[in-house]
Design a protein around this motif. Sequence first.
Motif, PDB file in Angstrom:
ATOM      1  N   TRP A 162       0.818  -1.210   0.000  1.00  0.00           N
ATOM      2  CA  TRP A 162       0.000   0.000   0.000  1.00  0.00           C
ATOM      3  C   TRP A 162       0.857   1.267   0.000  1.00  0.00           C
ATOM      4  O   TRP A 162       0.318   2.375   0.026  1.00  0.00           O
TER       5      TRP A 162
ATOM      6  N   ASN B 218      -7.157  -4.472  -4.660  1.00  0.00           N
ATOM      7  CA  ASN B 218      -6.665  -3.233  -4.063  1.00  0.00           C
ATOM      8  C   ASN B 218      -6.805  -2.056  -5.019  1.00  0.00           C
ATOM      9  O   ASN B 218      -7.015  -0.918  -4.587  1.00  0.00           O
TER      10      ASN B 218
ATOM     11  N   GLU C 169      -8.477   1.454  -4.016  1.00  0.00           N
ATOM     12  CA  GLU C 169      -7.711   2.682  -4.168  1.00  0.00           C
ATOM     13  C   GLU C 169      -8.420   3.672  -5.097  1.00  0.00           C
ATOM     14  O   GLU C 169      -8.441   4.874  -4.825  1.00  0.00           O
TER      15      GLU C 169
ATOM     16  N   ILE D 128      -1.927  -1.566   4.901  1.00  0.00           N
ATOM     17  CA  ILE D 128      -2.923  -0.562   4.539  1.00  0.00           C
ATOM     18  C   ILE D 128      -2.955   0.572   5.572  1.00  0.00           C
ATOM     19  O   ILE D 128      -3.236   1.715   5.225  1.00  0.00           O
TER      20      ILE D 128
ATOM     21  N   GLY E 167      -0.065   2.769   4.520  1.00  0.00           N
ATOM     22  CA  GLY E 167      -0.269   3.305   3.183  1.00  0.00           C
ATOM     23  C   GLY E 167      -1.316   4.390   3.131  1.00  0.00           C
ATOM     24  O   GLY E 167      -1.116   5.448   2.511  1.00  0.00           O
TER      25      GLY E 167
END
Length: 412
Positions: A271, A283, A287, A358, A361
């Motif tokens: 991430w 993902n 995102e 995550i 990130g």
Amino acid sequence: MRNRNLEVAWHWSVLFALALGTVAAGQTVDWSSPLHYLNTSFEHASPLYWEIGSDGAVHVYLIYDHERSSPNRANGHWFFEIQAVPGAELTFVLHNFDNVWNGRRGSPLDNRTIGFISEDARTWRVIRLETTKDNCLRFGVTVRTGSLYVARLEPYRLSDLETLKERIAANPNVEITTIGKTVEGRQLEIIRIGRVEAPHRVLLRARAHPWEPGGSWVVQGLVERLLRDDADARRCLRRYCVYVMPMANKDGVVRGWTRFNVLGADLNRQWDRPPDPRINPENQALETWLASMVQQGRAPHLMIDLHNDNSGKLHVSRPDIDLEEYLAKMARLETMLREHTWFTEGSTTASFRNPGSIGEGLLERFGIDACVLELNANWIAGLDDYPSAKNWQLLGAQLCEALYHYFKDSAS
């Protein structure tokens, strides 16, 4: 070289399995076991192969799933049906828990590891397991009706999510939006509970790792509590709305895998950069949705990623940025969890880092206050009880109140 090593390891595991059994080249084998079959033909069942050992035990070899471009491999999920003579008493030994984590061997087992059994795959009861010296699990069961399901934890399947979505879809406080597809083409969704105009927004994600059903049960408990339409639920929804990605790794859940997506991506890693949409569309979908929310000025104020492990801690990561405000908010979140839910395990230490997760990130790249909440897969200290679907749904219901007080008088 790594692929060759894994191939060699696999061949050795097969030879070891044959050595344990009664089968040898040219040998005639009499089948005298009351076991008929181990059935894995259903949703979320774990890949495996099995042999009857010379000790009379059923030796089950779980199949590892592997991370892409990495020596890492994972096992920790089991879910299968025993078909046997009614009343049969059988001993099982589960193998292949020699996981590789960041290039080093490790194990998902400890002396508290438990399992669940059920005659109908719906009503479950706990069984105690013996962790052996060679990193296996040994247990005995009585197959009373001729069929018995065995699982690591109470399963939450894709079909269970679909049932939940059907039940809530017509509620005026619910919006279900498709945001992308998995590698195998299953639709990914964000479920919104509450008003877009609510002053605060929280994002929850569950099932980045397929073996970890606790997050799915927590999400279901939270959603059902917020939709109860009583005074407390209306009070909470006046203060915040909830966005949920209820099952990030649907392909892995259906296939009965442990950690990675079907192309070897760990959905709780990397991430710190934009995801590759070919390898990691799960993902990429999240995102893209997050970027759209940021552009609209509606970024989540808080993100909680739900997982299972053997500790149950709140993971608060510490990347190399200004963390004063973030850490104050995470301390507040921990306090609210302790005061309003059964959570007691506390948070990670002041030196904790988990680069690429995550939590880090979203904090570094999107400015979102994000964390990982692990749910102890062996014991719930705050309830002095085993983990169960009922107890995890209770946590989800309690989380509604914890979030209400977390956002109280908050500047964000």
